[in-house]
Design an enzyme around this catalytic site. Structure first.
Site, PDB file in Angstrom:
ATOM      1  N   ASP A 207       0.808  -1.479  -0.091  1.00  0.00           N
ATOM      2  CA  ASP A 207      -0.740   0.182   0.015  1.00  0.00           C
ATOM      3  C   ASP A 207       1.119   1.244  -0.435  1.00  0.00           C
ATOM      4  OD1 ASP A 207      -2.323   0.965  -0.423  1.00  0.00           O
ATOM      5  OD2 ASP A 207      -2.614   1.276   1.887  1.00  0.00           O
ATOM      6  N   SER A 231      -7.462   5.056  -0.743  1.00  0.00           N
ATOM      7  CA  SER A 231      -7.549   3.863  -0.740  1.00  0.00           C
ATOM      8  C   SER A 231      -9.145   3.343  -0.383  1.00  0.00           C
ATOM      9  CB  SER A 231      -6.742   2.885   0.245  1.00  0.00           C
ATOM     10  OG  SER A 231      -5.609   3.896   0.116  1.00  0.00           O
ATOM     11  N   GLN A 281      -4.985  -1.368  -7.083  1.00  0.00           N
ATOM     12  CA  GLN A 281      -6.000  -0.643  -6.428  1.00  0.00           C
ATOM     13  C   GLN A 281      -6.587   0.422  -6.828  1.00  0.00           C
ATOM     14  OE1 GLN A 281      -4.172   2.895  -3.857  1.00  0.00           O
ATOM     15  NE2 GLN A 281      -3.679   0.468  -1.815  1.00  0.00           N
TER      16      GLN A 281
END
Length: 288
Positions: A207, A231, A281
């Site tokens: 991430d 996110s 993502q």
């Protein structure tokens, strides 16, 4: 293992609090909310604790609410299915009784099969690059009072995952660039021979510097004014075995941004050019 890495390993070592229920502490990385990678890594660890003899090959999760880094997180694991080759788990992460993340993980027995992969893209060797921590010290010292004290501390903080970015962006003076980023990743110090731990650490690290790929073409960063970023979801596929205490190249691109959302993709390669994991993502990138 360095002390800072030991603390991260301990952060991922959840405490059982009942049948298929676990609890994990939170860490403050200087962000307004809990770092999404922490919740992902802990969720995968919780699910892995309920599966024997099978390793995770894919993870799909949605971030539902911002997490509070001053509170622990409770993880409920639901045993969806245990088949002959695959096991599926659903995980719900909660704080103060409210869901902050929901995800599904699939686990598979080890087996042989067809083999192919994309070639590793070219990238400078990690020993030719400065670490993110070194860049943080340079930025903090250069900008001085232009950066708030809390942000300066965050730039200089010691990191359990060493990240060496290729051609890093100046967060305060970004320029428009193609939607592509590269970084080398590895844990600081040797780790135990536990494939579950290595998968959870890669999940945690995946991430970092991901969402920003979709910001590159627009000449903005997390520090830009009137920009809201978060996110929305995260997915990982584990292709082959790897070690997080050895260098991995994280090669990322962003094929599209529209509707206030940016879509990002990534591939992890080891130094031998073996593709070990892939990520995607979608993120909120909203200009207020």
């Amino acid at each position: 293992m360095l002390e800072v890495t030991k603390k991260l390993v301990e952060l991922l070592d959840l405490v059982p609090i009942g049948d298929d229920h676990f609890q994990g502490d939170s860490e403050d990385l200087g962000f307004p909310n809990v770092f999404g990678g922490q919740v992902l890594g802990q969720a995968l660890m919780a699910a892995s604790r309920t599966v024997q003899g099978r390793l995770c090959h894919s993870l799909h999760a949605y971030f539902l609410r911002p997490g509070n880094h001053s509170m622990p997180i409770d993880y409920e694991v639901q045993r969806v299915r245990d088949g002959g080759s695959f096991s599926v788990r659903r995980v719900i992460a909660r704080q103060d009784g409210k869901e902050i993340l929901t995800g599904s993980m699939s686990f598979q027995v080890e087996e042989a099969g067809f083999e192919h992969q994309l070639s590793m893209p070219s990238a400078p060797a990690p020993d030719t690059l400065r670490s993110e921590e070194e860049w943080g010290h340079i930025l903090s010292d250069t900008l001085g009072d232009k950066v708030p004290e809390r942000m300066r501390a965050n730039l200089k903080r010691e990191r359990p995952i060493e990240i060496r970015p290729v051609d890093p962006v100046n967060p305060l003076k970004p320029e428009k660039r193609p939607p592509h980023k590269q970084s080398w990743f590895r844990a600081q110090g040797p780790l135990p021979d536990d494939p579950v731990l290595h998968r959870c650490l890669l999940t945690y690290a995946s991430d970092f510097q991901f969402l920003g790929t979709s910001l590159n073409p627009h000449g903005v960063t997390f520090m830009s004014k009137n920009l809201q970023v978060a996110s929305l979801d995260h997915a990982i596929w584990f292709h082959r075995d790897f070690r997080m205490d050895e260098w991995l190249l994280y090669d990322k691109d962003s094929p599209s941004a529209s509707g206030g959302r940016g879509f990002n993709r990534g591939n992890f390669f080891n130094q031998d050019g073996v593709l070990v994991a892939s990520t995607t993502q979608e993120a909120l990138i909203r200009q207020r």
